[in-house]
Design a protein around this motif. Sequence first.
Motif, mmCIF file in Angstrom:
data_model
loop_
_atom_site.group_PDB
_atom_site.id
_atom_site.type_symbol
_atom_site.label_atom_id
_atom_site.label_comp_id
_atom_site.label_asym_id
_atom_site.label_seq_id
_atom_site.Cartn_x
_atom_site.Cartn_y
_atom_site.Cartn_z
ATOM 1 N N LEU A 237 9.623 21.212 55.308
ATOM 2 C CA LEU A 237 10.968 21.738 55.047
ATOM 3 C C LEU A 237 11.954 20.675 54.611
ATOM 4 C CD1 LEU A 237 11.114 24.270 57.977
ATOM 5 C CD2 LEU A 237 11.292 24.832 55.542
ATOM 6 N N PRO B 231 8.556 32.152 55.466
ATOM 7 C CA PRO B 231 9.322 31.228 56.316
ATOM 8 C C PRO B 231 8.425 30.360 57.184
ATOM 9 C CG PRO B 231 10.151 33.479 56.548
ATOM 10 C CD PRO B 231 8.861 33.553 55.791
ATOM 11 N N LYS C 245 18.553 25.063 51.521
ATOM 12 C CA LYS C 245 17.599 25.852 52.282
ATOM 13 C C LYS C 245 18.306 26.556 53.433
ATOM 14 C CE LYS C 245 13.461 23.352 51.143
ATOM 15 N NZ LYS C 245 12.299 22.622 51.614
ATOM 16 N N SER C 246 17.739 27.691 53.835
ATOM 17 C CA SER C 246 18.336 28.477 54.912
ATOM 18 C C SER C 246 17.445 28.464 56.146
ATOM 19 C CB SER C 246 18.556 29.911 54.444
ATOM 20 O OG SER C 246 17.322 30.499 54.076
ATOM 21 N N CYS C 247 18.086 28.529 57.315
ATOM 22 C CA CYS C 247 17.363 28.579 58.577
ATOM 23 C C CYS C 247 18.007 29.627 59.477
ATOM 24 C CB CYS C 247 17.360 27.224 59.272
ATOM 25 S SG CYS C 247 16.384 27.217 60.815
ATOM 26 N N PHE D 129 20.961 22.491 55.988
ATOM 27 C CA PHE D 129 20.509 23.876 56.012
ATOM 28 C C PHE D 129 21.712 24.804 56.147
ATOM 29 C CE2 PHE D 129 16.489 21.951 57.072
ATOM 30 C CZ PHE D 129 15.544 22.836 56.574
ATOM 31 N N PRO E 115 14.788 33.907 55.319
ATOM 32 C CA PRO E 115 15.139 32.483 55.349
ATOM 33 C C PRO E 115 13.942 31.595 54.983
ATOM 34 C CG PRO E 115 14.718 33.265 57.563
ATOM 35 C CD PRO E 115 14.606 34.459 56.652
ATOM 36 N N ASP E 116 14.236 30.338 54.707
ATOM 37 C CA ASP E 116 13.181 29.357 54.457
ATOM 38 C C ASP E 116 12.530 28.917 55.758
ATOM 39 O OD1 ASP E 116 13.590 28.956 51.536
ATOM 40 O OD2 ASP E 116 15.560 28.244 52.219
ATOM 41 N N ALA E 117 13.311 28.908 56.834
ATOM 42 C CA ALA E 117 12.845 28.438 58.134
ATOM 43 C C ALA E 117 13.423 29.311 59.235
ATOM 44 C CB ALA E 117 13.278 26.992 58.355
#
Length: 121
Positions: free
Chosen positions: A120, A76, A2-4, A26, A46-48
Amino acid sequence: MKSCLVVDDSSVIRKVARRILEDMSFAITEAEDGEQALRACLDHMPDAILLDWNMPVMDGIEFLGKLRKLDGGNAPKVVFCTTENDVGHIAKAIRAGANEYIMKPFDREIVEAKFQEVGLI
């Protein structure tokens, strides 16, 4: 993975957040203000997003409003991370589309708890 996106005008806060979030598996991207963050989201949503409130150029609330209008901008999970701690600010952030709220200073335990609350981790 996952990306932040970590958005804060303080390099120290970005560095601390990066260490915590990388330990949580992340992939991290950083931005110094809302305008840079918006460009980053246009490149890769991004995911977050860990988002500061008070920043130059474009603050967190303005960024969040613009983010939520983008294609895919509702996806997000946005966690505000700020020193603004009164109920009015928290309510404004939630109305603007934030999923959760963290007070500065923060630690790994707080970040993990809030990221878990929004699904998340």
